[in-house]
Scaffold this active site. Structure first.
Site, PDB file in Angstrom:
ATOM      1  N   LYS A  23      37.849  43.279  18.959  1.00 46.45           N
ATOM      2  CA  LYS A  23      36.908  45.037  19.836  1.00 46.45           C
ATOM      3  C   LYS A  23      38.478  46.152  18.771  1.00 46.45           C
ATOM      4  CE  LYS A  23      39.304  46.548  23.804  1.00 46.45           C
ATOM      5  NZ  LYS A  23      38.894  47.833  24.071  1.00 46.45           N
ATOM      6  N   ASN A  24      39.592  46.196  18.642  1.00 43.56           N
ATOM      7  CA  ASN A  24      40.342  47.223  18.455  1.00 43.56           C
ATOM      8  C   ASN A  24      41.179  47.117  16.763  1.00 43.56           C
ATOM      9  OD1 ASN A  24      40.652  47.859  21.721  1.00 43.56           O
ATOM     10  ND2 ASN A  24      42.877  46.717  21.622  1.00 43.56           N
ATOM     11  N   ARG A  93      38.894  55.293  24.128  1.00 43.93           N
ATOM     12  CA  ARG A  93      39.945  56.377  23.059  1.00 43.93           C
ATOM     13  C   ARG A  93      39.841  55.989  21.934  1.00 43.93           C
ATOM     14  NH1 ARG A  93      43.842  57.010  26.422  1.00 43.93           N
ATOM     15  NH2 ARG A  93      45.226  56.850  25.185  1.00 43.93           N
ATOM     16  N   CYS A 117      40.640  52.381  29.583  1.00 47.52           N
ATOM     17  CA  CYS A 117      41.394  51.166  30.567  1.00 47.52           C
ATOM     18  C   CYS A 117      42.564  52.154  32.034  1.00 47.52           C
ATOM     19  CB  CYS A 117      41.739  49.996  30.600  1.00 47.52           C
ATOM     20  SG  CYS A 117      40.930  48.929  30.410  1.00 47.52           S
ATOM     21  N   ARG A 122      48.956  57.395  29.518  1.00 44.92           N
ATOM     22  CA  ARG A 122      48.039  57.698  28.671  1.00 44.92           C
ATOM     23  C   ARG A 122      47.735  58.697  27.638  1.00 44.92           C
ATOM     24  NH1 ARG A 122      43.443  52.766  27.726  1.00 44.92           N
ATOM     25  NH2 ARG A 122      44.693  52.151  26.333  1.00 44.92           N
ATOM     26  N   ASP A 307      47.794  42.960  26.704  1.00 44.92           N
ATOM     27  CA  ASP A 307      46.955  42.156  26.246  1.00 44.92           C
ATOM     28  C   ASP A 307      46.637  40.905  26.824  1.00 44.92           C
ATOM     29  OD1 ASP A 307      46.202  45.438  26.262  1.00 44.92           O
ATOM     30  OD2 ASP A 307      45.305  44.908  23.920  1.00 44.92           O
ATOM     31  N   ARG A 415      32.667  45.472  28.247  1.00 47.58           N
ATOM     32  CA  ARG A 415      33.057  46.729  27.308  1.00 47.58           C
ATOM     33  C   ARG A 415      34.251  45.941  26.299  1.00 47.58           C
ATOM     34  NH1 ARG A 415      37.794  50.768  28.947  1.00 47.58           N
ATOM     35  NH2 ARG A 415      37.873  50.417  27.018  1.00 47.58           N
TER      36      ARG A 415
END
Ligand code: EPZ
Length: 435
Positions: A23-24, A93, A117, A122, A307, A415
């Site tokens: 995902k990232n 983000r 999240c 953040r 994570d 997500r």
């Protein structure tokens, strides 16, 4: 739409599971596609909520995107707008990473406030300061950033990040590839997902390299071109399945998992009594003996990823003794432990640094250290998911809890995890989606 997930605990997970694309990495790489008018094809793109939101956001800017299975082709020749609409405010983000591409293409960018999240404040100060150093004029009015370039084109700069922020490093990279001159990012993040983004950019014609001491050097070029790129496997998902295998006394081959991306995690797993075998297909993970207590400190790459912290903590609830988790990346990422205590865990949260080193949250009263006393049998519960990674850890907790747990707020898991119920079912879990 799935309303909840029901899991009956007690079944050892066995078999094989394929890790999806990260995902990232995928979401950032979709943004990178806007840096050229030629087509870019990304393969191994996961079918998850954050990717869908990102694709919708890019389509909202006029970009043409076709998806066929895990292959996504982006044609940003049709990019018509420099404005990300309010509809995409606070969803994830990603919008803030659009500064570089939009400024390079239009000279202006209008971007709403960020979501993601709820695991700490953040802030985005590093992003904004770096972009300003590169010649961007940014104002924030009513939660909307309005940016323009002083002098027509961004210029290179020496950026010294106060902390190796993943997002800020990516933001500077995306701005620097088409900037005039060279950009150096010192104290940068070097996570595998960022290296993957750098590789895509290089395939698109960028001159970008990782130097010693966590430094990226990017020589701006006049234009980028089309490319085809395969997104790396998701090391967070891989670690989550590894935890589930060890926890349930299972034996799971995690297809596609990359050892190089998971060295710290695998060491931590072995220390507490899990073990693994590298195969040509991926990593086979299993249990040897009882789970032992341990101390884990999260950190930027190549350290133990923040994570990974949430599923790993569930393992520690089953260790015979006292374990410590020191979270040094986010100041408030243990909110999810209340629900675990309600299931029978014994976790206390502390504001002191309980790791080997004092972190930047030392003496700032942030609840960032956890003491876990085990082993504690867990009992089934009704749980609402507070954030993505905590969500997977609740699924993992439910896999060993006595009875049937009901987990709501499933959209948050979707997500970031692809077909998670199907994958767990394939490993033998007693799990069902309730519509
Ligand atoms: C990325 O978030 C990931 N998200 C996170 O994954 C991950 O936990 C995090 O990196 C760390 O690895 C995405 O890639 C979409 P950071 P990011 O900037 O980029 C502080 C998930 O579940 N900071 O590296 O937002 C910040 O507050 C998510 O997939 C500033 O102070 O993280 C945090 O304490 C959760 N000012 C620390 O740096 C800034 O301008 C690290 O944040 C930027 C960051």
């Amino acid at each position: 739409m799935t309303q909840s997930i029901k899991i009956t605990g007690g079944v050892p997970l066995k078999g094989e599971v394929r890790v999806s694309g990260a995902k990232n990495a995928a979401t950032k790489e979709l943004v990178a596609c806007l840096l050229t008018s030629e087509k870019v094809t990304l393969m191994n793109v996961p079918d998850i909520g954050d990717v869908s939101v990102t694709i919708d956001m890019l389509r909202g800017l006029g970009v043409s995107i076709e998806r066929e299975g895990d292959r996504v082709t982006v044609d940003a020749s049709t990019l018509t707008s420099p404005e990300v609409t309010e509809a995409f405010s606070r969803k994830n983000r990603i919008p803030i990473l659009l500064f570089g591409p939009l400024l390079s293409r239009f000279g202006t960018a209008i971007i709403p406030a960020l979501g993601g999240c709820k695991i700490g404040a953040r802030p985005v100060d590093f992003h904004l300061t770096a972009l300003q150093q590169m010649g961007t004029d940014i104002v924030c009015e009513d939660g909307v950033y309005r940016a323009s370039i002083e002098g027509g084109r961004l210029h290179g700069a020496v950026i010294e990040l106060a902390y190796p922020s993943v997002g800020a490093t990516e933001n500077v990279m995306l701005a620097a590839v088409l900037a005039k001159g060279t950009t150096m990012i010192r104290n940068a993040a070097i996570e595998p997902e960022i290296k993957d983004l750098a590789m895509l950019l290089q395939s698109m014609g960028a001159i970008i390299q990782l130097d010693v001491n966590q430094t990226w050097i990017i020589e701006g070029v006049e234009s980028l071109h089309g490319a085809t790129h395969r997104v790396i496997p998701d090391r967070i998902e891989a670690a989550s399945f590894a935890v589930a295998s060890v926890l349930t006394k299972g034996d799971v081959l995690i297809r596609g998992a990359v050892q190089d991306h998971m060295i710290s995690f695998l060491n931590a797993l072995r220390r507490i009594g899990g073990d693994f075998e590298m195969t040509s297909e991926g990593i086979r993970v299993f249990r040897v003996g009882e789970i032992k207590p341990s101390t884990v400190e999260t950190d930027v790459y190549p350290g133990f990823a923040t994570d990974w912290q949430q599923p790993f903590l569930i393992l520690l609830t089953q260790a015979d003794g006292v374990s410590i988790v020191h979270e040094t990346v986010y100041e408030s990422r243990f909110g999810y432990t209340d629900a675990l205590n309600a299931m029978g865990a014994n976790i206390t949260i502390h504001t002191n640094c309980l790791g080997a080193k004092a972190c930047r949250f030392s003496y700032r009263n942030h609840p960032h250290s956890a003491v876990v006393v085990g082993p504690t049998p867990l009992k089934a519960a009704k749980i609402e998911i507070p954030d993505l990674r905590a969500g997977f850890s609740y699924l993992v907790a439910a896999l060993i809890a006595k009875g049937t747990s009901t987990i709501t707020g499933v959209d948050l898991i979707n997500r970031g995890y692809e077909r998670i119920v199907e994958k767990l079912k394939g490993l033998g879990a007693e799990i069902e989606e309730v519509q």
